[in-house]
Design an enzyme around this catalytic site. Sequence first.
Site: not given
Lengths: 173, 172
Positions: B47, B52, B96-97, B138-139, B142
Amino acid sequence: MAHWYMLTVVGADRPGIVARISQCLYQAGCNLGEASMIRLGGNFTIMLMIQTAQPRRQLEQALRPVTEELALSLHLDPIEGHLHEHRQPDVRITVFGADRSGIVAQVSGALAEAGLDILELESSVAGSRQHPLYIMQLEGVATRGIEALRQALAEELPQDIDVRIEPIDTLVG
Amino acid sequence: MAIRDILVYPDPRLKQVAEPVERFDAELRELVHDLEQTMDAGPGAVGIAAPQIGSCRRVIIIDVSSRPKLKNHGRLYLVNPEIIHWEGLETGREGCLSVPDYTGNVVRAQRIRVSALDPHGRPLELDMEGFEARALQHEVDHLDGLLFLDRLVSRRHDLFKRKTYQARKDKP
C-alpha cells in the site's frame, strides 16, 4: 576514531540503574546504539552498544563510580557495530509447560535442526514455587520454511510441552 | 508521470492531515499514477498513501494480492476513504516505506467496512478483513498524519494474539 563496544551490566535490580549508566555514558561522550535491558529473576541486565573514541580502560574508569555505588558488575567487549541491517523474522514461537530441565535444549535443538535462526528469545519462570511454569517466546527466520519447524516439533516434542508456531507476515505500507 | 521520492520520518509533511479530494481531474489521475509507480518500485509494499510522496491529498492505493491465500479485492485506488464500521482487534507486524529498517507490532481492527470514491468520483463500499483491512488502516493513518510508530505495542507481550484458540492444533 570511534569504535563500538558491547557493554554488559548486571546487578540486583533497583530504581535508577538505566538513568545513572546512560548519564555517565553521555557525559563521557559516548554514542549509544541498540540495547536490550530486562529484569531477570530480580537482577537488572543491560546489553548495550556503545560507540566511543575512548580506550576501554578509560571508559571503565568513567563508569566505576556508578557501578560501585549501585553494586553492578560490568563488562566491555569490542564489537563490530552493524546498524541498519535488521533481519525480519518470519515466525514467532511460543513454548510453555510445567518447568523442568531440558525444555529449551529439546525445543531449540529440534528447531535448529529444522532450519530455525533465532533473532530474539525471552523466557520467564512463572507460576508458583510449588508449581513453576516455564514460558518462552522467540522470533526468528525459518530458513527451510515454517512447515519444516512444525514437522520437527511434531516428531520430537515431548508431550508435556505446548508449542504454538505462528507465521509473521510483515505488512509494508 | 514518474516514480517519486518517498518521504521518510521525521519529515514534517508526514504529520499533516491530508485534504479531501474535490475535483476528479487530470491532476488527480496523475497523482494516482505516480503513487502506483512509486509503490511498485518499492520493496514489496502492499500500500501507499499520497502524503508519502509529498501530496497532502486523501488518496491511497492498497494491493495485498501478492498473498493469494488471503481474502482480498485486488488493487484498489481509493479517494477520500473512510472506515465506517470496525470489529475485533488483532496484533500484527508492520513496517513502512517511510520508516526504513524497522518493524513493530500494531493492534488493528480485524474486520472493517470502508466507504470511498474511485478515481472517477464513483462511490464504493467494501468489506475487508485481516491483512487487507490492516493495509487499509495503515494507509488511512497516513492521511491523518499518523505512522505505525504512533501505534506501536510491545514486541515482547502480545496482547491480542492472532490465533489464541488454535494453539493446540500445533501440538502433535
